[in-house]
Design an enzyme around this catalytic site. Structure first.
Site, PDB file in Angstrom:
ATOM      1  CG  HIS A  76      28.851  18.357  83.380  1.00 55.17           C
ATOM      2  ND1 HIS A  76      29.147  17.140  82.815  1.00 55.17           N
ATOM      3  CD2 HIS A  76      27.510  18.372  83.590  1.00 55.17           C
ATOM      4  CE1 HIS A  76      28.030  16.450  82.671  1.00 55.17           C
ATOM      5  NE2 HIS A  76      27.024  17.174  83.144  1.00 55.17           N
TER       6      HIS A  76
ATOM      7  CB  SER B 160      55.326  30.939  97.534  1.00 52.33           C
ATOM      8  OG  SER B 160      56.423  31.066  96.653  1.00 52.33           O
TER       9      SER B 160
ATOM     10  CE  LYS C 221      50.517  30.963  94.981  1.00 51.46           C
ATOM     11  NZ  LYS C 221      51.330  30.068  94.163  1.00 51.46           N
TER      12      LYS C 221
ATOM     13  CD  GLU D 134      48.051  22.394  96.710  1.00 49.34           C
ATOM     14  OE1 GLU D 134      48.015  22.821  95.552  1.00 49.34           O
ATOM     15  OE2 GLU D 134      48.895  22.785  97.541  1.00 49.34           O
TER      16      GLU D 134
END
Ligand code: ARG
Length: 460
Positions: free
Chosen positions: A159, A280, A286, A293
């Site tokens: 979980h 970024s 970043k 992804e």
């Protein structure tokens, strides 16, 4: 056959509407099959000559014409114009342009319906093997990493809540098992694809005395289709491959999801090398896990392809229907997507850098050895349910007092259960918790090392 006359133009008086040509053409994408179309045609032509259906001289002309076409295609000198409709007609037209009317004998005893099924099977054989090779590399990357990280511990989750400590290697090998099943599914898919359909013709077979065994042999097929109607109308091998690819993407996507979470500042378990991340355009600090992804994102796209092929197939009346032409784009897109994803994921995996210290600190937190205390009590004769209750109260006490289990005194332990002894402390470390799980399939170092040896001995 003149340039603007179709091979099927005999019964037509008017030319095809240009919009219809554009709408029905598949040449833009099925040109990918060109090599297989030629291989299949050469085998078919050799068989026709062997059976005396065409002469030796005709065979030689056709085969050398086909080889010239192949050469032009390989050199990028072939004109795939859409009035050719599809790759099969483009090759036939070009052949007739080169060798004249004798080229028209090539299509004897076959139809585009069995020809396209043959091309798809030939093409897929190569692509399935290529996919399997890539999966093998991904599996090896995981095993090497598991060997290197054999002493790294991590918190295991259920979980997404801290549950019990595990070895990072055990986690990595969990993915190895998934990819190993993907590997075996692809191997089975290969076997069902590797069946020779030519000779089924349009749907009913042919009245000419062709030799299907010989064509199978020429093209290295171990067997041939047993029913001509099935052979021309079925694409379950395509759907099966896309399904196998969907599961493979799903497994990769799950791994990527973990990496995405683990690279966050909040977790800080792993660093993906600079070469596999992007920055970024606005935030200079970043470093984003875009590759992971995108693999996760592309998984949805492959699922889309699976739904597309299943939907194309579901309502088709026997036997061949033109809808079947819609099998190609979902398949081609799946092949490109899955192969690209597996390849980049293997490379990225090789370059992962785990933060061992942070992982082991986190593995010890959150009462992760509470189950070990309960198992300790079970070994001292307490029923598991009672043990669960006792340890539950212990944990609540710790939360209230802001303490961790190993920092409790013997007196505090005894307050909850008389039978606690000094040796309970031995059960509270991450290492002892992990190594206690020394059963096949468990996370102990001994079992994980045993699995690595098994994997390496099988060499898969
Ligand atoms: N381009 C077609 C396909 O991919 C080839 C078969 C065409 N057959 C036909 N009867 N129109 O399915």
């Amino acid at each position: 056959m003149t340039k603007d006359k179709k091979p099927w133009g005999g019964r037509f008086t008017e030319p095809t509407d240009r919009q219809v040509e554009e709408f029905t053409a598949s040449i833009d994408f099925d040109k990918r099959l060109y090599r297989y179309d030629i291989d299949g045609s050469i085998a078919h032509c050799r068989m026709l000559a062997r059976q005396g259906i065409i002469s030796k001289e005709e065979e030689n002309k056709i085969v050398s014409g086909l080889k010239d076409i192949l050469e032009d295609m390989e050199m990028g000198n072939f004109d795939y114009s859409i009035d050719c409709e599809d790759i099969h007609m483009a090759v036939e037209r070009s052949l007739m342009g080169r060798i004249g009317d004798v080229g028209g004998k090539l299509h004897t005893g076959r139809s585009r319906n069995d020809q396209v099924s043959l091309d798809m099977r030939l093409y897929m054989r190569d692509e399935i093997l290529r996919t399997i090779d890539l999966v093998k590399t991904l599996k090896s990357s995981l095993v090497s990493l598991a060997k290197n990280e054999i002493d790294t511990v991590m918190p295991g989750y259920t979980h997404l809540q801290r549950a019990q400590p595990v070895l990072l290697s055990h986690y990595l090998l969990a993915y190895w098992e998934m990819f190993n099943r993907d590997h075996s599914r692809l191997t089975e898919c290969y076997q069902r694809t590797n069946i020779m359909p030519l000779g089924s013709a349009a749907l009913a077979g042919t009245g000419l005395s062709i030799d299907r065994d010989y064509v199978s042999e020429c093209l290295a097929f171990p067997s041939m289709t047993k029913n001509s109607m099935d052979a021309v109308s079925d694409r379950d091998f395509v759907a099966e491959f896309i399904f196998d690819a969907s599961l493979l993407m799903m497994h990769m996507s799950r791994f990527c999801e973990d990496l995405i979470i683990w690279t966050s500042e909040e977790y800080g378990f792993v660093e993906i090398s600079d070469a596999f991340t992007t920055g970024s355009s606005i935030m200079p600090q970043k470093k984003n896990p875009d590759v992971a992804e995108l693999i996760r994102g592309k998984t949805g796209r492959v699922y889309g392809n699976l739904v597309a092929i299943l939907t194309v197939l579901k309502g088709l009346p026997m036997a061949y229907d033109r809808d079947l032409q819609e099998d190609k784009e979902p398949l081609f897109d799946t092949i490109d997507t899955v192969q690209g994803s597996v390849h980049i994921l293997s490379e990225m995996t090789k370059n992962l850098c785990f933060n061992k210290l942070r992982m082991s600190e986190e593995a010890a937190k959150g009462f992760s050895t509470a189950t070990d205390v309960a198992e300790y009590l079970v070994m001292h004769g307490v029923s598991f349910r009672d043990a669960h209750e006792i340890v539950g109260r212990l944990v609540r006490y710790c939360i209230e007092k802001d303490k961790a289990l190993p920092s409790l005194t013997m007196e505090e332990f005894r307050h909850f259960y008389e039978g606690f002894r000094e040796d309970v402390y031995d059960r509270l470390t991450v290492e002892s918790s992990i190594n206690a799980r020394n059963i096949p399939g468990g996370t102990s170092k001994e079992m994980v090392l045993r699995r690595i040896v098994e994997i390496e001995e099988k060499k898969n």
